[in-house]
Write an enzyme that holds these catalytic residues in place. Structure first.
Site, PDB file in Angstrom:
ATOM      1  N   ALA A  33       0.838  -1.196   0.000  1.00 31.84           N
ATOM      2  CA  ALA A  33       0.000   0.000   0.000  1.00 31.84           C
ATOM      3  C   ALA A  33       0.870   1.241   0.000  1.00 31.84           C
ATOM      4  O   ALA A  33       2.079   1.150  -0.206  1.00 31.84           O
ATOM      5  CB  ALA A  33      -0.938  -0.014   1.208  1.00 31.84           C
ATOM      6  N   ASN A  34       0.287   2.408   0.194  1.00 26.83           N
ATOM      7  CA  ASN A  34       1.053   3.651   0.274  1.00 26.83           C
ATOM      8  C   ASN A  34       0.374   4.603   1.247  1.00 26.83           C
ATOM      9  O   ASN A  34      -0.660   4.280   1.832  1.00 26.83           O
ATOM     10  CB  ASN A  34       1.196   4.279  -1.117  1.00 26.83           C
ATOM     11  CG  ASN A  34      -0.139   4.659  -1.687  1.00 26.83           C
ATOM     12  OD1 ASN A  34      -0.837   5.504  -1.150  1.00 26.83           O
ATOM     13  ND2 ASN A  34      -0.532   4.011  -2.781  1.00 26.83           N
ATOM     14  N   ALA A  35       0.944   5.785   1.404  1.00 25.74           N
ATOM     15  CA  ALA A  35       0.578   6.696   2.494  1.00 25.74           C
ATOM     16  C   ALA A  35      -0.596   7.621   2.177  1.00 25.74           C
ATOM     17  O   ALA A  35      -0.879   8.525   2.955  1.00 25.74           O
ATOM     18  CB  ALA A  35       1.795   7.534   2.885  1.00 25.74           C
TER      19      ALA A  35
END
Ligand code: CTP
Ligand code: CA
Length: 226
Positions: A33-35
């Site tokens: 995933a990412n932020a």
């Protein structure tokens, strides 16, 4: 008849916004995933709604309340986001791709939980995801397409390159290396880039940035509603 108390330049228009991160399954309990918090995309959906549009928000996994008066299509993976977005974009007058879509997804997600001792995982083979923004930009028909460029270095250089490579009408350049703006925060500062020029929008709440982006997109919409 009731009349809106403020101008509704998007009345009768269909707008699609992508927002949030995507989750790419490694196994049933793990993902890449990412932020992205989804805040900018949700603010964009609200801004388009407030200007009278019928808004579809294709929303990755986020910890945010769904905005009132917006049709939310919750998705998890980049593949799902691509499918839902392309389906909705076909009938849309404006598509804003604000999602932080995973660039890569595990090539062969495991159907069981990978065991540390038994499987000694030291690499995750991945394949590229579909570029939703480029695919929407290549759809037949008339619509305005807006993309984001979140960069830590050479912001304007990379953003100008994306305007050309993605084939969209407007790129919102977003410096994610500056503390207090961008990922997770309530403020942002962007540069709006079109083929005709560039305009800086200084640090402001994401709601104000969203309004500036949607206003700029409205300026690019000349033809009658689809
Ligand atoms: N985007 C998309 N689908 C993808 C990847 C990106 O729709 N699979 C969109 C994003 O929503 C954003 C724009 O493309 O509007 C730019 O995303 P970004 O990650 O900055 O660009 P990439 O082309 O993925 O390049 P890189 O990550 O290497 O900078
Ligand atoms: Ca990317």
């Amino acid at each position: 008849a009731r009349r809106a108390a403020w101008p509704q330049p998007l009345a009768g228009r269909r707008v699609v916004v992508t927002a949030g991160p995507t989750h790419e399954a490694v196994d049933p309990v793990r993902y890449l995933a990412n932020a992205s918090s989804g805040k900018m995309g949700v603010a964009l959906a609200r801004a388009a709604r407030d200007l009278g549009a019928a808004v579809t928000l294709v929303l990755g996994p986020v910890a945010l309340d769904a905005p009132f008066g917006v049709a939310v299509e919750p998705v998890t993976s980049a593949a799902e986001m691509a499918e839902r977005t392309l389906a909705a974009a076909a009938g849309a007058d404006l598509v804003v791709c604000a999602a932080a879509v995973a660039d890569y997804t595990p090539a062969a997600p495991a159907d069981h939980k990978l065991k540390k001792a038994a499987e000694h995982l030291d690499a995750i083979p991945v394949v590229e995801t579909r570029d939703i923004l480029a695919a929407v930009s290549a759809l037949p028909g008339e619509r305005v397409v807006v993309g984001f460029a979140a960069e830590t270095d050479d912001l304007l250089g990379h953003a100008r390159a994306k305007l050309a490579s993605k084939g969209c009408d407007l790129v919102v350049a977003n410096d994610v290396s500056r503390p207090g703006i961008g990922f997770g925060s309530d403020e942002n500062a962007v540069t709006l880039i079109t083929a005709d020029g560039e305009r800086a929008v200084p640090t402001a709440p994401k709601d104000d940035i969203a309004r500036a982006v949607i206003d700029a997109a409205c300026d690019l919409m000349t033809s009658a509603p689809n």
